[in-house]
Design a protein around this motif. Structure first.
Motif: not given
Length: 433
Positions: A232-254
């Motif tokens: 839950i903590h990472k499924s609903i929060s704005d966060r950073k994911e590391i995928y194939e060595g690249k950092e990606i920001n996950i945002i829920y603007p609404l």
């Protein structure tokens, strides 16, 4: 109090003090323009980082990937982001703070959608005089026959996996799930992983989801029911994911906008004709609904009875959750990729009865012989032992030799024909109306 109340009053808007009020939201009176500005302001607050703003020293723009389903929420987020880009271009001599890439997972056949995304996007994108890239992604991007396994669970919840070679489609795999909730759960897993893969391929540093506050509250309860509380903590929060060595920001603007407010925005912006919904009628029988459907109905009923603020309360509680703490070795689930903090088999054995009652009569003994004489009831469990989290065990429970990709090497498959059709209608920054 309800999220939106429609008014027939001659009072003026409390924001601009000029136009006539049309609705009441969050205990304040709004005219059309001010309400639209309210919703757009919520998005801008969530994406207030400098990298999304105009910077005359930047040589390249930030690339933002929008997860677009065609539903009302993703439609509204597209409109909000596109209008922000239009404002930036008009105010800064053609410069923009970020580029937008729309990615849609093609669910037309599986969900029997009311329209194909490629038929509604051309007209929709004509509303904005900006260059927006579109990608239509095939469900089969997640299917790799080299990584297909037949997965079985025995009565002690040990998981066995046997590698198989089969030509199949993702639609066939989803339709073979034990129930609708399991298919829905697995579909959400592959969607998240496919979007991260596309983000890496398209060099997008940000992925935005159109989840409203109501949807996030829905997710919190649904994940709990499905046994995925640790995520839950990472499924609903704005966060950073590391995928194939690249950092990606996950945002829920609404995330600060209620679903009813999103629906009202769509009406006032005349977006209803572009909404794509499933044409599969939902059952009125609760046991035939998915977990998300049940929770969604719950929040709908709360709003109708004047308790819309419950969604905010649930979301705030969910945001306080953090990653589980454990001294045990962290293992990765082979299906969803989440960390396993505690052995789920130990927990399942504790709460369930695994051994049958002793045979007491000759009649019962005859029934046992009849049971084992039936070949259809026999199932041999063998193969490689794999680790699954509690949520995935629950999802797959009740099926024998369920086929699914295990840690697949994703090969993205785009519908190039639809992209060409859309490109013909998309206006670039250099084109005139």
């Amino acid at each position: 109090m309800k999220a939106i109340e429609y008014l027939s009053t001659e009072e003026v808007c409390q924001k601009c003090k000029k136009n006539q009020t049309i609705l009441k939201a969050r205990n304040e009176l709004y005219c059309k323009d001010c309400f639209l500005r309210l919703i757009r302001g919520k998005q801008r607050k969530q994406m207030s980082d400098e990298k999304y703003k105009i910077n005359y020293k930047k040589t390249t723009s930030e690339k933002v990937l929008l997860a677009f389903s065609g539903g009302v929420s993703s439609l509204v987020l597209l409109d909000v982001l596109a209008n922000l880009i239009v404002e930036q271009i008009e105010a800064h001599n053609g410069l923009r703070g970020f580029d937008l890439v729309i990615v849609n997972l093609n669910e037309y056949e599986y969900k029997s959608l009311s329209a194909r995304i490629e038929t509604i996007l051309p007209e929709l994108l004509k509303r904005y005089n900006v260059d927006i890239q579109v990608k239509i992604l095939s469900l089969d991007s997640y299917v790799n026959k080299k990584n297909l396994y037949a997965i079985s669970l025995d009565h002690e919840f040990t998981i066995f996996a046997n590698s198989i070679q089969a030509d199949t489609t993702m639609m066939n795999l989803l339709e073979s799930c034990a129930n609708k909730s399991s298919a829905e759960d697995l579909l959400s897993i592959l969607l998240d992983q496919l979007l991260l893969k596309v983000a890496v391929e398209e060099k997008c540093n940000t992925v935005v989801y159109a989840h409203s506050m109501t949807r996030i509250a829905n997710e919190i309860i649904a994940l709990t029911v499905k046994g995925r509380g640790s995520t839950i903590h990472k499924s609903i929060s704005d966060r950073k994911e590391i995928y194939e060595g690249k950092e990606i920001n996950i945002i829920y603007p609404l995330r600060d906008v209620l679903f009813d407010e999103i629906v009202e925005y769509a009406k006032l912006s005349e977006l209803q004709n572009y909404i794509v919904d499933s044409t599969i009628s939902k059952s009125r029988v609760s046991k035939n609904l998915t977990i998300k459907d049940l929770v969604s109905n719950y929040f709908t009923n709360l709003n109708q009875t004047g308790y819309a603020s419950t969604a905010s309360t649930v979301m705030k509680i969910g945001q306080k959750l953090t990653s589980p703490q454990s001294n045990e070795l962290k293992i990765i689930c082979k299906i969803c990729g989440s960390e396993i903090y505690h052995d789920p088999k130990t927990w399942l054995k504790t709460i369930t009865v695994n051994d049958p009652a002793p045979i007491a009569t000759e009649e019962e003994e005859e029934y046992v012989k009849m049971y084992f004489s039936n070949k259809d009831q026999k199932h041999k469990f063998d193969g490689e032992n794999i680790d699954l989290c509690y949520g995935c065990i629950t999802t797959l429970n009740g099926t024998n030799d369920f086929v699914w990709p295990i840690q697949p090497s994703i090969n993205l498959k785009y519908d190039n024909s639809t992209s060409k059709i859309i490109d013909e209608f998309v206006l670039t920054d250099n084109e005139e109306d």
